[in-house]
Scaffold this active site. Structure first.
Site, PDB file in Angstrom:
ATOM      1  CG  HIS A  66      38.796  42.622   8.164  1.00 13.96           C
ATOM      2  ND1 HIS A  66      39.195  43.868   7.764  1.00 13.96           N
ATOM      3  CD2 HIS A  66      39.422  42.368   9.338  1.00 13.96           C
ATOM      4  CE1 HIS A  66      40.030  44.362   8.686  1.00 13.96           C
ATOM      5  NE2 HIS A  66      40.176  43.472   9.637  1.00 13.96           N
ATOM      6  CG  HIS A  93      43.841  48.232   4.694  1.00 14.62           C
ATOM      7  ND1 HIS A  93      44.225  49.178   5.611  1.00 14.62           N
ATOM      8  CD2 HIS A  93      42.581  48.586   4.321  1.00 14.62           C
ATOM      9  CE1 HIS A  93      43.253  50.049   5.779  1.00 14.62           C
ATOM     10  NE2 HIS A  93      42.240  49.718   5.003  1.00 14.62           N
ATOM     11  CB  THR A 184      35.791  52.038   5.935  1.00 10.52           C
ATOM     12  OG1 THR A 184      36.917  51.165   5.755  1.00 10.52           O
ATOM     13  CG2 THR A 184      36.093  53.408   5.340  1.00 10.52           C
TER      14      THR A 184
HETATM   15  S1  BO1 Z   1      40.299  52.261   7.054  1.00  5.24           S
HETATM   16  O1  BO1 Z   1      41.413  52.761   6.291  1.00  5.24           O
HETATM   17  O2  BO1 Z   1      39.262  53.235   7.337  1.00  5.24           O
HETATM   18  N1  BO1 Z   1      39.627  51.042   6.274  1.00  5.24           N
HETATM   19  C1  BO1 Z   1      40.929  51.730   8.565  1.00  5.24           C
HETATM   20  C2  BO1 Z   1      40.175  50.899   9.341  1.00  5.24           C
HETATM   21  C3  BO1 Z   1      40.663  50.509  10.580  1.00  5.24           C
HETATM   22  C4  BO1 Z   1      41.879  50.955  11.048  1.00  5.24           C
HETATM   23  C5  BO1 Z   1      42.646  51.776  10.241  1.00  5.24           C
HETATM   24  C6  BO1 Z   1      42.166  52.167   8.996  1.00  5.24           C
HETATM   25  N2  BO1 Z   1      42.276  50.567  12.280  1.00  5.24           N
HETATM   26  C7  BO1 Z   1      43.367  51.141  13.020  1.00  5.24           C
HETATM   27  C8  BO1 Z   1      43.344  50.554  14.409  1.00  5.24           C
HETATM   28  C9  BO1 Z   1      44.499  51.087  15.201  1.00  5.24           C
HETATM   29  C10 BO1 Z   1      45.774  50.833  14.465  1.00  5.24           C
HETATM   30  C11 BO1 Z   1      45.651  51.487  13.097  1.00  5.24           C
HETATM   31  C12 BO1 Z   1      46.915  51.386  12.266  1.00  5.24           C
HETATM   32  O3  BO1 Z   1      44.580  50.916  12.403  1.00  5.24           O
HETATM   33  O4  BO1 Z   1      42.146  50.947  15.041  1.00  5.24           O
HETATM   34  O5  BO1 Z   1      44.553  50.455  16.453  1.00  5.24           O
HETATM   35  O6  BO1 Z   1      46.873  51.350  15.174  1.00  5.24           O
HETATM   36  O7  BO1 Z   1      47.282  50.076  11.966  1.00  5.24           O
HETATM   37 ZN    ZN Z   2      40.501  50.546   4.608  1.00  4.54          ZN
END
Ligand code: BO1
Ligand code: ZN
Length: 239
Positions: A66, A93, A184
């Site tokens: 994704h 990312h 998100t």
């Molecule tokens: S975001 O930046 O809101 N798009 C976003 C979405 C999902 C995550 C992080 C940022 N997931 C998390 C996981 C954790 C993991 C962390 C860091 O990312 O839920 O388990 O440790 O990699």
């Molecule tokens: Zn993100």
């Protein structure tokens, strides 16, 4: 497991129905992304610049299906300080087009720098710094990675890319929006401290297309639709 297609049963409007743990995607009231309306933002003058101490560290580039992510690995990529609490940088990312909008305007690309709280009593609290990019000159940070991005067209591939300096991302901590939101992507967990840089950077169309093609058909986005603000306050930090 989930996708971004409007008419798919795994699309954003159904994330909250797919798994019980993902119900915040549907029932949450502090969801991200949002439209950052400068008219509704409360200006905060005394906050000072964003405090950050990033350092170069070994990283792994990964196609997660994704998105494309860059995760610092077996080393310490540094910290940000938010209201006296420290958060360590884990990964970055990209989303294209942008997830957040500013006064309704969507940008070509958004980068997320994901940080975790270092306080063991404050387990798994997440802070994300977001940067928006409009089309223009290539982004120097992505230029270092783009050959590897292009070669990772298949999902679940990864590459060790050596030492990457997070300072090359070039966040400008002078003016930024701050609000409380969520991840998100599923499980859309709430309580995430969002810091969106006001300064817009540039990225080339080739770089955007490389990221989009590596993840999906380039016509498919990986941006969640904007969520209701509800009763939240957006702060515009303007030291
Ligand atoms: S975001 O930046 O809101 N798009 C976003 C979405 C999902 C995550 C992080 C940022 N997931 C998390 C996981 C954790 C993991 C962390 C860091 O990312 O839920 O388990 O440790 O990699
Ligand atoms: Zn993100």
């Amino acid at each position: 497991e989930f996708d971004y297609l409007e008419n798919s049963e795994k699309g954003p409007s159904h994330w909250g129905d797919l798994k019980m743990e993902w119900s915040a995607c549907k029932n949450g009231v502090l969801q991200s992304p949002i439209d950052l309306s400068s008219q509704r933002a409360k200006i905060v003058n005394k906050a000072g610049e964003l405090k950050k101490t990033y350092k170069p560290c070994d990283a792994i580039l990964r196609n997660r299906g994704h998105d494309i992510s860059l995760k610092w690995h077996n080393c310490f990529a540094g910290l940000i300080n938010i209201n006296g609490s420290e958060y360590s940088l884990q990964q970055v990312h990209w989303h294209s087009p942008s997830e957040h909008t500013i006064n309704g305007a969507r940008y070509a690309l958004e980068l997320h720098m994901v940080h975790h709280s270092t306080d063991p009593n404050f387990n798994h609290s997440v802070a994300v710094i977001g940067l928006l990019y409009k089309l223009g000159a290539p982004d120097a940070f992505l230029s270092k990675l783009i050959t590897n991005v292009t070669s990772m067209a298949d999902e679940m591939q990864e590459r060790e890319v050596g030492v990457i300096d997070p300072n090359m991302i070039g966040i400008d901590g002078k003016q930024y929006y701050r609000y409380i939101g969520s991840l998100t992507v599923p499980p859309c967990t709430e309580g995430v401290i969002w810091t969106m840089n006001k300064m817009i950077r540039t990225v080339s169309i080739d770089q955007v297309l490389a990221l989009r093609l590596a993840v999906h058909d380039y016509a498919e986005s990986n941006a969640r639709p904007v969520q209701p603000l509800n009763h939240r306050q957006i702060e515009l930090h303007n030291p």
